[in-house]
Design an enzyme around this catalytic site. Sequence first.
Site, short mmCIF file in Angstrom:
data_model
loop_
_atom_site.label_atom_id
_atom_site.label_comp_id
_atom_site.label_asym_id
_atom_site.label_seq_id
_atom_site.Cartn_x
_atom_site.Cartn_y
_atom_site.Cartn_z
N GLY A 138 0.83 -1.20 0.00
CA GLY A 138 0.00 0.00 0.00
C GLY A 138 0.87 1.25 0.00
N SER A 139 0.38 2.31 0.66
CA SER A 139 1.02 3.62 0.52
C SER A 139 2.38 3.77 1.18
CB SER A 139 0.07 4.71 1.05
OG SER A 139 -0.97 4.91 0.13
N ILE A 140 2.79 2.84 2.05
CA ILE A 140 4.15 2.96 2.57
C ILE A 140 5.17 2.76 1.45
CG2 ILE A 140 3.59 2.30 4.95
CD1 ILE A 140 4.64 -0.53 4.31
N LYS A 196 5.03 4.26 -1.31
CA LYS A 196 5.16 5.52 -2.05
C LYS A 196 6.49 6.21 -1.80
CE LYS A 196 0.19 6.25 -2.43
NZ LYS A 196 -1.02 6.90 -1.89
N ASP A 256 -5.10 3.34 1.14
CA ASP A 256 -4.25 4.46 0.72
C ASP A 256 -2.82 4.03 0.48
OD1 ASP A 256 -2.80 6.08 3.53
OD2 ASP A 256 -3.62 4.07 3.48
#
Length: 731
Positions: free
Chosen positions: A317-319, A321, A731
């Site tokens: 997920g968003s980690i 990014k 997210d």
Amino acid sequence: MARGEYRDKVLVKRRMLGVFFILFLLFFLLVSRLSYVMIVKGKDYKEMAILQWTSDVRIAPQRGRILDRNEKELAISANVFRVDLDLNSLRDTTSKNKLTMAGIAPDLAKILGMESKNVLSILTQTNAKGKPIGAAILKRRIDKDIADKIVDYAKSNKLRGIVITGDTKRYYPNNNFLANVIGHTNSDGNGLTGVELYYDKYLSGVPGINLSETDRKSEALPYKISDYTKPINGKDVVLTIDEMIQYFCEKAATQAMIDNKAAAVTIIAMNPKNGEILGMANKPGYNPNDPWDLTKSFDENQKAWRNRAVSDTFEPGSIFKVVTATAAMEEKLVTDSDRFVCNGSTVVAGKTIKCWKTTGHGAQSFVDILKNSCNVGFMELGRRLGPEKLNKYIYLFGLGKKTGIDLNGEASGIIRPTKSMTTLDVATTSFGQSNTLSCVQYLTAFNAIANGGKLITPHVMKEIINYDDLNNKKVLQSYSNFNERRIIDESVTKQLRADLEQVIESGGGKKAYIAGYHIAGKTGTAQKISSTGPGYAPQKYVSSFAGMAPANDPQITLLINIDEPNPSNYYGGQIATVVAKQVFNDIFNYLSLKSDASSEEIGKSLLRDIIVPEVRGLKRAEAQKILKDNNLKLKLTTGGEVITDMTPKPGYTVKEGTEIILHTDTKVEYSNSVIVPNVKGNSPEKASEMLNSLGLKVQFIGNGIVSEQSVEGTEVKKGTTITLHLDIMAD
């Protein structure tokens, strides 16, 4: 010469040749037999002879200890006893005393708590050639009272060959503390999982032997020749684990499981400068003192032993990014002046991909898309990078392959090959879908941002040590396989750390904020891949948070991973950050890290946010109980019985411990106004409960959890309808 005399001489000569041939043949046969006995069968006969006139007893070494970095004991070997059998002596004395192996087996089994048939099998065991063996182990790791009973039984029945010697039993003084990292041993005392297995060759030591000569009755000779080899005890393994930091991780993981009704929680704390793992907690765990839970199946026990931080993979997920952001910064494809417009979704290869905030984030800077964890913004970064450059940095960060950590069972994860990546794959990969990785893989990559751009192998072994008879410490080996290499420019990591600090100060990770410590980090929420078929499992998520502190020169990195939290509240920014805040605060205090905020500011930032409940119209005693249950103080301005007004108004968000001023009167008359609280990140049920308790109505749009609300932080009349937008927030 007469003809008869000639015949006699020839006959004598033939007879002599015949005798000589027979003697030669006998000599040849004798030499052949001796050669066969001495050369071909010599080894076997020697072993048989030794078994007949020697007594051979193995002496177990003491297994080395496992210690934390300050040499506090995590695994030790306690002194117990074992029962060895000199079967030659035992066979002779049972026969002499008119006993049988079948007769003594039930008695020995009863004392030792074994099955009689198993004892008899050991007593009558044969080698590969079907011949009785000379020695065997009957049972290991028995207590002194059992050993004494065996000695008494042997004496009362005049049995020789039952030998009681010292033994060691593995003991874990803290039970399930660090269990999945330490591992445990099997019934023979050999490492089976974890550190016990990985460093078994250092921990196990070398057995000793006591070889003594006996007569034909298996009794010791007065002039016996003995050969005694002292056992070499195992070496101690000192871990990088800090017992206190591990305790903080264990405590927080246990509480997080309870609070979020999660299937599992993993927390890792590391030193980003050298790859040392300071804490690694997996909950639920198991007790290595009793690893086989009889209420569970074999597979369930195996699953309980598994170190999920190393062996299990998930979509990040968003980690993830931070990897995409690093790649774009390193390739100079993004600047602070760039603007990204998010309308809630974007079309990639003909398919509409939504941002977690379906109403959109509007125009944002690069820092904003990090703070808001905007999927649309990161899909644009992915487009700029393309599959080659994106995967280049994925591989540079070590994802998709084992880190080389010194623990067994490490998973590699799955990275989509560059040549097979479509435009759609690049888009989803950029914000953390499509690929899988393990917790230790991710934190190793995250460490490279924390330490200035160097990838370092994570490890749990600090050194192998030994103490001599005078208790002098000797370091035999220190960990050296760091494999340190630079993968990112230091200036890029410095800028990214500053951006990630803003995520904590005012972005999606603000629930991890502690004043003055400059935490930098990233939250993530990802749907779980279905285990029964393609696609994602409904209502199953993984909530994560990765953080470092202090941002300008990180001394500690932290990863929180909550597997399958309660689907009513699964957002990483809501639940994983709270856990991280607790662990960070404990570690900051323990390591005495300095803060540039006052103690008052720090204390205030550690307090939970409380929405002031509605108590107007209630009697004083009722109001007092409600405020107390919410960790709020109260102050009464008048002596009336009924609460008619309060400051601040219901719905206002305050810190726990805040004093609420209550105004009382004898009449039940009060203002009809309330403050609309922030309910983002909550489930529809929880949001309804909070707003309804303030006298507000709710209207929902969409499915999932609250991502937007029509009114927030303003004063409205009771009965006002608040529109809440719901999204599946991964997210």
